[in-house]
Design a protein around this motif. Structure first.
Motif, mmCIF file in Angstrom:
data_model
loop_
_atom_site.group_PDB
_atom_site.id
_atom_site.type_symbol
_atom_site.label_atom_id
_atom_site.label_comp_id
_atom_site.label_asym_id
_atom_site.label_seq_id
_atom_site.Cartn_x
_atom_site.Cartn_y
_atom_site.Cartn_z
ATOM 1 N N ASN A 1 4.034 -1.007 3.884
ATOM 2 C CA ASN A 1 4.031 0.407 3.547
ATOM 3 C C ASN A 1 5.012 0.595 2.397
ATOM 4 O OD1 ASN A 1 4.369 3.189 3.334
ATOM 5 N ND2 ASN A 1 4.380 3.543 5.534
ATOM 6 N N ALA A 2 4.497 0.876 1.223
ATOM 7 C CA ALA A 2 5.334 0.954 0.013
ATOM 8 C C ALA A 2 5.998 2.323 -0.069
ATOM 9 C CB ALA A 2 4.504 0.678 -1.231
ATOM 10 N N TYR A 3 6.993 2.497 0.778
ATOM 11 C CA TYR A 3 7.697 3.772 0.875
ATOM 12 C C TYR A 3 8.286 4.217 -0.467
ATOM 13 C CZ TYR A 3 7.938 3.673 6.047
ATOM 14 O OH TYR A 3 7.664 3.684 7.390
ATOM 15 N N VAL A 4 8.465 5.518 -0.568
ATOM 16 C CA VAL A 4 9.226 6.160 -1.636
ATOM 17 C C VAL A 4 10.458 6.770 -0.997
ATOM 18 C CG1 VAL A 4 9.252 8.128 -3.234
ATOM 19 C CG2 VAL A 4 7.198 6.687 -3.024
ATOM 20 N N SER A 5 11.605 6.619 -1.627
ATOM 21 C CA SER A 5 12.798 7.327 -1.147
ATOM 22 C C SER A 5 13.153 8.475 -2.082
ATOM 23 C CB SER A 5 13.985 6.366 -1.001
ATOM 24 O OG SER A 5 14.313 5.776 -2.247
ATOM 25 N N LEU A 6 12.985 8.249 -3.385
ATOM 26 C CA LEU A 6 13.353 9.239 -4.401
ATOM 27 C C LEU A 6 12.069 9.839 -4.956
ATOM 28 C CD1 LEU A 6 15.978 8.526 -7.267
ATOM 29 C CD2 LEU A 6 14.397 10.439 -7.209
ATOM 30 N N ASP A 7 11.608 10.871 -4.298
ATOM 31 C CA ASP A 7 10.360 11.522 -4.695
ATOM 32 C C ASP A 7 10.631 12.491 -5.843
ATOM 33 O OD1 ASP A 7 7.746 12.300 -4.704
ATOM 34 O OD2 ASP A 7 7.893 13.602 -2.954
ATOM 35 N N THR A 8 9.687 12.607 -6.753
ATOM 36 C CA THR A 8 9.817 13.548 -7.870
ATOM 37 C C THR A 8 8.535 14.357 -8.009
ATOM 38 O OG1 THR A 8 8.853 12.275 -9.708
ATOM 39 C CG2 THR A 8 11.137 11.739 -9.061
ATOM 40 N N VAL B 1 16.405 -0.627 5.270
ATOM 41 C CA VAL B 1 15.998 0.767 5.449
ATOM 42 C C VAL B 1 14.489 0.923 5.308
ATOM 43 C CG1 VAL B 1 16.214 1.543 3.040
ATOM 44 C CG2 VAL B 1 16.647 3.144 4.900
ATOM 45 N N TYR B 2 13.852 0.049 4.516
ATOM 46 C CA TYR B 2 12.416 0.170 4.290
ATOM 47 C C TYR B 2 11.594 -0.482 5.395
ATOM 48 C CZ TYR B 2 13.818 2.131 -0.113
ATOM 49 O OH TYR B 2 14.395 2.946 -1.058
ATOM 50 N N GLN B 3 12.263 -0.919 6.462
ATOM 51 C CA GLN B 3 11.556 -1.366 7.658
ATOM 52 C C GLN B 3 11.566 -0.303 8.753
ATOM 53 O OE1 GLN B 3 12.299 -5.377 8.984
ATOM 54 N NE2 GLN B 3 12.970 -6.034 6.971
ATOM 55 N N LEU B 4 12.194 0.826 8.485
ATOM 56 C CA LEU B 4 12.207 1.910 9.461
ATOM 57 C C LEU B 4 10.825 2.554 9.570
ATOM 58 C CD1 LEU B 4 15.570 3.668 8.504
ATOM 59 C CD2 LEU B 4 15.154 2.107 10.406
ATOM 60 N N THR B 5 10.530 3.048 10.762
ATOM 61 C CA THR B 5 9.277 3.753 10.988
ATOM 62 C C THR B 5 9.583 5.089 11.654
ATOM 63 O OG1 THR B 5 8.178 1.622 11.337
ATOM 64 C CG2 THR B 5 6.963 3.593 11.975
ATOM 65 N N PRO B 6 9.773 6.139 10.872
ATOM 66 C CA PRO B 6 10.084 7.448 11.469
ATOM 67 C C PRO B 6 9.007 7.878 12.462
ATOM 68 C CG PRO B 6 10.499 7.477 9.113
ATOM 69 C CD PRO B 6 9.779 6.194 9.401
ATOM 70 N N ASP B 7 9.450 8.353 13.607
ATOM 71 C CA ASP B 7 8.535 8.764 14.667
ATOM 72 C C ASP B 7 8.321 10.269 14.581
ATOM 73 O OD1 ASP B 7 6.947 8.948 16.841
ATOM 74 O OD2 ASP B 7 8.514 8.595 18.327
ATOM 75 N N ARG B 8 7.302 10.651 13.808
ATOM 76 C CA ARG B 8 6.973 12.060 13.632
ATOM 77 C C ARG B 8 5.489 12.255 13.847
ATOM 78 N NH1 ARG B 8 7.802 13.616 7.938
ATOM 79 N NH2 ARG B 8 7.425 15.700 8.722
ATOM 80 N N PRO B 9 5.068 13.432 14.304
ATOM 81 C CA PRO B 9 3.634 13.674 14.473
ATOM 82 C C PRO B 9 2.849 13.502 13.176
ATOM 83 C CG PRO B 9 4.910 15.343 15.610
ATOM 84 C CD PRO B 9 5.886 14.554 14.801
ATOM 85 N N ALA B 10 3.468 13.897 12.055
ATOM 86 C CA ALA B 10 2.808 13.762 10.753
ATOM 87 C C ALA B 10 3.810 13.166 9.764
ATOM 88 C CB ALA B 10 2.289 15.101 10.255
ATOM 89 N N PHE C 1 0.843 -1.198 0.000
ATOM 90 C CA PHE C 1 0.000 0.000 0.000
ATOM 91 C C PHE C 1 0.875 1.243 0.000
ATOM 92 C CE2 PHE C 1 -1.990 3.515 2.361
ATOM 93 C CZ PHE C 1 -2.976 3.822 1.441
ATOM 94 N N ARG C 2 0.530 2.180 -0.872
ATOM 95 C CA ARG C 2 1.220 3.469 -0.895
ATOM 96 C C ARG C 2 0.237 4.567 -0.502
ATOM 97 N NH1 ARG C 2 5.141 4.438 -5.536
ATOM 98 N NH2 ARG C 2 6.452 3.322 -4.032
ATOM 99 N N PHE C 3 0.614 5.342 0.501
ATOM 100 C CA PHE C 3 -0.236 6.433 0.961
ATOM 101 C C PHE C 3 -0.425 7.471 -0.139
ATOM 102 C CE2 PHE C 3 1.025 4.723 5.066
ATOM 103 C CZ PHE C 3 -0.106 4.921 5.852
ATOM 104 N N THR C 4 -1.643 7.965 -0.272
ATOM 105 C CA THR C 4 -1.927 9.042 -1.214
ATOM 106 C C THR C 4 -1.246 10.318 -0.732
ATOM 107 O OG1 THR C 4 -4.002 9.343 -0.008
ATOM 108 C CG2 THR C 4 -4.095 8.104 -2.063
ATOM 109 N N TYR C 5 -0.683 11.046 -1.666
ATOM 110 C CA TYR C 5 0.085 12.269 -1.385
ATOM 111 C C TYR C 5 1.278 11.990 -0.456
ATOM 112 C CZ TYR C 5 -4.260 14.384 -3.085
ATOM 113 O OH TYR C 5 -5.380 14.704 -3.824
ATOM 114 N N LEU C 6 1.585 10.699 -0.228
ATOM 115 C CA LEU C 6 2.638 10.290 0.715
ATOM 116 C C LEU C 6 2.380 10.854 2.112
ATOM 117 C CD1 LEU C 6 5.887 10.584 -1.472
ATOM 118 C CD2 LEU C 6 4.320 8.634 -1.211
ATOM 119 N N ARG C 7 1.119 11.011 2.468
ATOM 120 C CA ARG C 7 0.747 11.532 3.786
ATOM 121 C C ARG C 7 0.210 10.387 4.636
ATOM 122 N NH1 ARG C 7 -2.250 16.759 1.092
ATOM 123 N NH2 ARG C 7 -0.355 17.896 0.530
#
Length: 310
Positions: free
Chosen positions: A162-169, A261-270, A134-140
Protein backbone atom coordinates in the motif's frame (compact mmCIF):
# COMPACT_ATOMS: atom_id res chain seq x y z
CA UNK A 1 2.41 7.82 30.29
CA UNK A 2 1.18 5.23 27.81
CA UNK A 3 3.55 4.51 24.98
CA UNK A 4 2.55 5.19 21.41
CA UNK A 5 2.53 1.44 20.86
CA UNK A 6 -0.03 1.01 23.65
CA UNK A 7 -2.11 3.82 22.22
CA UNK A 8 -2.06 2.13 18.83
CA UNK A 9 -3.10 -1.18 20.33
CA UNK A 10 -5.89 0.37 22.36
CA UNK A 11 -7.35 1.96 19.24
CA UNK A 12 -7.13 -1.22 17.20
CA UNK A 13 -4.20 -0.38 14.94
CA UNK A 14 -2.23 -3.26 13.47
CA UNK A 15 1.46 -2.67 14.17
CA UNK A 16 4.35 -4.69 12.82
CA UNK A 17 6.91 -2.85 14.93
CA UNK A 18 7.64 0.67 16.11
CA UNK A 19 10.96 2.42 15.86
CA UNK A 20 11.39 5.84 17.41
CA UNK A 21 14.56 7.86 17.19
CA UNK A 22 15.10 11.31 18.58
CA UNK A 23 17.63 12.89 16.29
CA UNK A 24 17.19 12.62 12.55
CA UNK A 25 16.89 15.22 9.85
CA UNK A 26 13.49 15.69 8.26
CA UNK A 27 13.29 13.97 4.89
CA UNK A 28 10.82 13.76 2.03
CA UNK A 29 10.30 11.43 -0.92
CA UNK A 30 8.61 12.64 -4.10
CA UNK A 31 5.78 10.71 -5.71
CA UNK A 32 3.48 11.64 -8.59
CA UNK A 33 0.03 10.27 -9.42
CA UNK A 34 -2.11 10.01 -12.56
CA UNK A 35 0.77 9.93 -15.02
CA UNK A 36 1.78 10.01 -17.67
CA UNK A 37 -0.90 12.35 -18.94
CA UNK A 38 -1.12 12.91 -22.69
CA UNK A 39 -3.98 15.41 -22.43
CA UNK A 40 -3.50 18.83 -23.97
CA UNK A 41 -2.86 21.84 -21.73
CA UNK A 42 -1.93 25.47 -22.30
CA UNK A 43 1.75 26.39 -22.71
CA UNK A 44 3.29 22.93 -22.94
CA UNK A 45 2.72 19.82 -25.00
CA UNK A 46 2.36 16.47 -23.26
CA UNK A 47 5.92 15.56 -24.18
CA UNK A 48 7.25 18.91 -22.95
CA UNK A 49 5.42 18.54 -19.63
CA UNK A 50 6.79 15.06 -19.10
CA UNK A 51 10.32 16.13 -19.98
CA UNK A 52 10.18 19.24 -17.81
CA UNK A 53 9.36 17.16 -14.76
CA UNK A 54 12.12 14.68 -15.54
CA UNK A 55 14.57 17.54 -16.08
CA UNK A 56 13.70 19.11 -12.71
CA UNK A 57 14.21 15.79 -10.93
CA UNK A 58 17.49 15.20 -12.72
CA UNK A 59 18.73 18.71 -11.93
CA UNK A 60 18.33 18.04 -8.21
CA UNK A 61 19.39 14.38 -8.46
CA UNK A 62 16.03 13.26 -7.08
CA UNK A 63 14.71 9.75 -7.63
CA UNK A 64 10.92 9.71 -7.43
CA UNK A 65 7.98 7.39 -8.12
CA UNK A 66 5.33 7.70 -10.82
CA UNK A 67 2.00 6.03 -10.09
CA UNK A 68 0.47 5.26 -13.43
CA UNK A 69 -3.18 5.56 -14.38
CA UNK A 70 -2.84 3.70 -17.65
CA UNK A 71 -5.84 5.20 -19.47
CA UNK A 72 -4.34 8.66 -19.01
CA UNK A 73 -1.67 7.79 -21.54
CA UNK A 74 0.28 4.59 -20.96
CA UNK A 75 -2.15 2.58 -23.11
CA UNK A 76 -0.98 4.68 -26.08
CA UNK A 77 2.48 4.39 -27.66
CA UNK A 78 3.38 8.01 -26.87
CA UNK A 79 2.23 7.76 -23.25
CA UNK A 80 3.97 4.44 -22.79
CA UNK A 81 7.18 6.08 -24.00
CA UNK A 82 6.69 8.89 -21.47
CA UNK A 83 6.33 6.32 -18.69
CA UNK A 84 9.35 4.38 -19.91
CA UNK A 85 11.40 7.57 -19.76
CA UNK A 86 10.70 7.70 -16.01
CA UNK A 87 11.84 4.13 -15.52
CA UNK A 88 14.91 4.66 -17.71
CA UNK A 89 15.83 7.66 -15.54
CA UNK A 90 15.84 5.49 -12.41
CA UNK A 91 12.41 6.40 -11.03
CA UNK A 92 10.06 3.81 -9.57
CA UNK A 93 6.85 2.88 -11.40
CA UNK A 94 3.72 2.05 -9.40
CA UNK A 95 0.07 1.16 -10.03
CA UNK A 96 -2.78 3.68 -9.82
CA UNK A 97 -5.47 1.67 -11.72
CA UNK A 98 -6.54 1.81 -15.35
CA UNK A 99 -9.14 4.59 -15.25
CA UNK A 100 -8.97 6.11 -11.72
CA UNK A 101 -12.37 4.92 -10.40
CA UNK A 102 -13.59 5.76 -6.91
CA UNK A 103 -13.65 2.74 -4.61
CA UNK A 104 -16.24 4.50 -2.46
CA UNK A 105 -18.76 4.61 -5.31
CA UNK A 106 -21.81 2.42 -4.81
CA UNK A 107 -21.73 1.76 -8.56
CA UNK A 108 -18.28 0.16 -8.37
CA UNK A 109 -17.86 -3.35 -7.04
CA UNK A 110 -14.79 -4.59 -5.22
CA UNK A 111 -14.15 -7.05 -8.06
CA UNK A 112 -14.26 -4.26 -10.65
CA UNK A 113 -11.78 -2.17 -8.69
CA UNK A 114 -9.40 -5.09 -8.30
CA UNK A 115 -9.62 -5.81 -12.03
CA UNK A 116 -8.60 -2.19 -12.69
CA UNK A 117 -5.39 -2.88 -10.77
CA UNK A 118 -4.66 -6.13 -12.58
CA UNK A 119 -5.30 -4.56 -15.99
CA UNK A 120 -2.97 -1.66 -15.22
CA UNK A 121 -0.36 -4.09 -13.95
CA UNK A 122 -0.26 -5.93 -17.25
CA UNK A 123 0.91 -2.70 -18.89
CA UNK A 124 3.26 -1.27 -16.31
CA UNK A 125 4.96 -4.54 -15.35
CA UNK A 126 6.82 -4.32 -18.65
CA UNK A 127 8.39 -0.97 -17.72
CA UNK A 128 11.82 -0.41 -16.19
CA UNK A 129 11.52 0.61 -12.56
CA UNK A 130 8.30 -1.37 -12.01
CA UNK A 131 7.46 -2.00 -8.35
CA UNK A 132 4.61 -3.92 -6.72
CA UNK A 133 3.32 -0.68 -5.23
CA UNK A 134 -0.34 0.29 -5.37
CA UNK A 135 -1.76 3.69 -4.50
CA UNK A 136 -5.49 3.99 -3.90
CA UNK A 137 -7.31 6.43 -6.16
CA UNK A 138 -8.45 9.54 -4.28
CA UNK A 139 -6.57 7.92 -1.33
CA UNK A 140 -9.84 6.12 -0.52
CA UNK A 141 -9.36 2.60 0.78
CA UNK A 142 -12.98 1.43 0.99
CA UNK A 143 -16.13 2.87 2.54
CA UNK A 144 -17.48 -0.48 3.71
CA UNK A 145 -15.84 -3.23 5.79
CA UNK A 146 -16.20 -5.56 2.79
CA UNK A 147 -14.30 -3.23 0.46
CA UNK A 148 -11.71 -2.27 3.08
CA UNK A 149 -10.94 -5.81 4.15
CA UNK A 150 -11.30 -7.15 0.64
CA UNK A 151 -8.67 -4.75 -0.64
CA UNK A 152 -6.30 -5.48 2.24
CA UNK A 153 -6.56 -9.18 1.48
CA UNK A 154 -6.17 -8.58 -2.26
CA UNK A 155 -3.01 -6.50 -1.84
CA UNK A 156 -1.49 -9.10 0.47
CA UNK A 157 -2.41 -11.97 -1.84
CA UNK A 158 -0.85 -10.28 -4.87
CA UNK A 159 2.22 -8.97 -3.07
CA UNK A 160 1.43 -5.26 -3.35
CA UNK A 161 2.60 -2.59 -0.95
CA UNK A 162 0.00 0.00 0.00
CA UNK A 163 1.87 3.06 -1.27
CA UNK A 164 0.76 5.39 1.49
CA UNK A 165 0.99 9.17 1.35
CA UNK A 166 1.88 11.09 4.49
CA UNK A 167 2.25 14.61 3.07
CA UNK A 168 -0.88 15.16 1.03
CA UNK A 169 -1.22 18.27 -1.13
CA UNK A 170 -3.89 19.91 -3.26
CA UNK A 171 -1.59 20.64 -6.20
CA UNK A 172 -4.38 19.40 -8.49
CA UNK A 173 -6.64 22.23 -7.31
CA UNK A 174 -4.06 24.90 -8.04
CA UNK A 175 -3.32 23.20 -11.35
CA UNK A 176 -7.00 23.59 -12.24
CA UNK A 177 -6.77 27.31 -11.42
CA UNK A 178 -3.58 27.62 -13.49
CA UNK A 179 -5.25 26.00 -16.50
CA UNK A 180 -8.36 28.15 -16.07
CA UNK A 181 -6.33 31.36 -16.03
CA UNK A 182 -4.22 30.38 -19.03
CA UNK A 183 -7.26 29.31 -21.03
CA UNK A 184 -8.76 32.77 -20.55
CA UNK A 185 -5.49 34.60 -21.15
CA UNK A 186 -2.43 32.73 -22.51
CA UNK A 187 -0.25 35.71 -21.56
CA UNK A 188 -1.48 36.05 -17.98
CA UNK A 189 0.95 36.86 -15.18
CA UNK A 190 1.38 33.53 -13.40
CA UNK A 191 3.54 34.78 -10.54
CA UNK A 192 0.61 34.95 -8.04
CA UNK A 193 -0.26 31.31 -8.74
CA UNK A 194 3.37 30.26 -8.40
CA UNK A 195 3.65 32.03 -5.05
CA UNK A 196 0.39 30.48 -3.86
CA UNK A 197 1.56 27.03 -4.93
CA UNK A 198 4.90 27.21 -3.18
CA UNK A 199 3.24 28.63 -0.07
CA UNK A 200 0.71 25.78 -0.13
CA UNK A 201 3.45 23.15 -0.31
CA UNK A 202 5.35 24.79 2.55
CA UNK A 203 2.24 25.02 4.72
CA UNK A 204 1.35 21.36 4.20
CA UNK A 205 4.93 20.24 4.81
CA UNK A 206 5.18 22.10 8.11
CA UNK A 207 1.75 20.91 9.27
CA UNK A 208 2.33 17.25 8.46
CA UNK A 209 5.76 17.37 10.07
CA UNK A 210 4.15 18.69 13.25
CA UNK A 211 1.53 15.94 13.08
CA UNK A 212 4.17 13.24 12.75
CA UNK A 213 5.93 14.60 15.81
CA UNK A 214 2.66 14.61 17.73
CA UNK A 215 1.73 11.04 16.74
CA UNK A 216 5.12 9.36 16.50
CA UNK A 217 7.30 11.53 18.70
CA UNK A 218 9.71 12.01 15.83
CA UNK A 219 10.17 13.17 12.26
CA UNK A 220 9.15 10.41 9.89
CA UNK A 221 10.35 10.35 6.28
CA UNK A 222 7.45 12.11 4.60
CA UNK A 223 6.04 10.85 1.30
CA UNK A 224 4.58 13.73 -0.67
CA UNK A 225 1.76 13.36 -3.16
CA UNK A 226 1.95 15.49 -6.29
CA UNK A 227 0.55 14.90 -9.76
CA UNK A 228 1.80 14.55 -13.32
CA UNK A 229 0.41 17.91 -14.44
CA UNK A 230 1.18 21.34 -15.81
CA UNK A 231 1.83 23.07 -12.49
CA UNK A 232 4.63 20.65 -11.70
CA UNK A 233 6.00 20.81 -15.22
CA UNK A 234 6.38 24.55 -14.64
CA UNK A 235 7.47 24.70 -11.01
CA UNK A 236 8.68 21.33 -9.74
CA UNK A 237 12.21 22.74 -9.81
CA UNK A 238 11.07 25.46 -7.39
CA UNK A 239 9.25 22.99 -5.16
CA UNK A 240 12.34 20.84 -4.77
CA UNK A 241 14.54 23.89 -4.19
CA UNK A 242 12.13 25.11 -1.51
CA UNK A 243 12.41 21.85 0.41
CA UNK A 244 16.19 22.10 0.23
CA UNK A 245 16.05 25.70 1.45
CA UNK A 246 13.90 24.48 4.36
CA UNK A 247 16.68 22.07 5.30
CA UNK A 248 14.82 18.92 4.30
CA UNK A 249 16.72 15.94 2.90
CA UNK A 250 15.29 14.30 -0.21
CA UNK A 251 15.26 10.51 -0.18
CA UNK A 252 13.97 7.81 -2.49
CA UNK A 253 10.43 6.48 -2.08
CA UNK A 254 11.84 2.99 -1.37
CA UNK A 255 13.92 4.41 1.46
CA UNK A 256 10.93 6.22 2.93
CA UNK A 257 8.66 3.18 2.65
CA UNK A 258 11.23 1.18 4.65
CA UNK A 259 10.31 3.18 7.75
CA UNK A 260 8.10 1.17 10.14
CA UNK A 261 5.41 3.85 10.14
CA UNK A 262 4.40 2.73 6.64
CA UNK A 263 3.54 -0.73 7.97
CA UNK A 264 0.76 0.66 10.15
CA UNK A 265 -2.82 -0.20 9.28
CA UNK A 266 -5.23 2.35 10.77
CA UNK A 267 -8.43 0.67 11.93
CA UNK A 268 -11.17 2.92 10.62
CA UNK A 269 -14.51 2.18 8.96
CA UNK A 270 -13.38 4.19 5.92
CA UNK A 271 -9.58 4.46 5.95
CA UNK A 272 -7.69 6.70 3.58
CA UNK A 273 -6.31 10.20 2.99
CA UNK A 274 -2.89 10.97 4.43
CA UNK A 275 -1.65 8.10 6.58
CA UNK A 276 -0.99 10.64 9.34
CA UNK A 277 -4.55 11.99 9.23
CA UNK A 278 -5.90 8.46 9.21
CA UNK A 279 -3.76 7.59 12.23
CA UNK A 280 -4.93 10.70 14.07
CA UNK A 281 -8.57 9.84 13.48
CA UNK A 282 -8.01 6.24 14.53
CA UNK A 283 -6.44 7.44 17.76
CA UNK A 284 -9.24 9.89 18.46
CA UNK A 285 -6.89 12.86 18.33
CA UNK A 286 -8.91 16.05 18.63
CA UNK A 287 -8.80 18.54 15.80
CA UNK A 288 -5.80 20.80 16.26
CA UNK A 289 -4.78 24.24 15.04
CA UNK A 290 -4.28 23.94 11.30
CA UNK A 291 -6.49 20.84 10.90
CA UNK A 292 -8.83 22.60 8.49
CA UNK A 293 -5.93 23.63 6.26
CA UNK A 294 -5.00 19.97 5.85
CA UNK A 295 -8.41 18.99 4.51
CA UNK A 296 -9.62 22.10 2.66
CA UNK A 297 -8.39 21.07 -0.83
CA UNK A 298 -6.54 24.36 -1.21
CA UNK A 299 -9.61 26.52 -0.56
CA UNK A 300 -7.55 29.15 1.28
CA UNK A 301 -5.15 29.57 -1.64
CA UNK A 302 -7.96 29.69 -4.21
CA UNK A 303 -9.83 32.36 -2.23
CA UNK A 304 -6.66 34.42 -1.88
CA UNK A 305 -6.14 34.24 -5.66
CA UNK A 306 -9.73 35.36 -6.24
CA UNK A 307 -9.04 38.42 -4.13
CA UNK A 308 -6.17 39.15 -6.52
CA UNK A 309 -8.55 38.93 -9.46
CA UNK A 310 -7.70 35.38 -10.55
Amino acid sequence: MPTFKNLLTSFGLTLAFVFITNAQAQSVAFTFDDGPSVASTPLLSAQARNQAMLDALAKHQVKAALFITAANGAIQPAGYAFAKAWGDAGHAIGNHTMTHPDLHSDKLSLTQYQQEILDCDRIISTLPGYQKWFRFTYLREGNTPEKRDGMRGFLKQHGYRNAYVSLDTSDWRLDEKLTEVLTKNPHADLSPIKRAYLSHIRQRAIAYRALSQQLQGRDIPQIILLHHNLINALWLDDVIAQFKDMGWNIVTPASAFADPVYQLTPDRPAPGQSLLLSMARSLGVAKFDGWTRLVDDGDAEIEALKVQGL
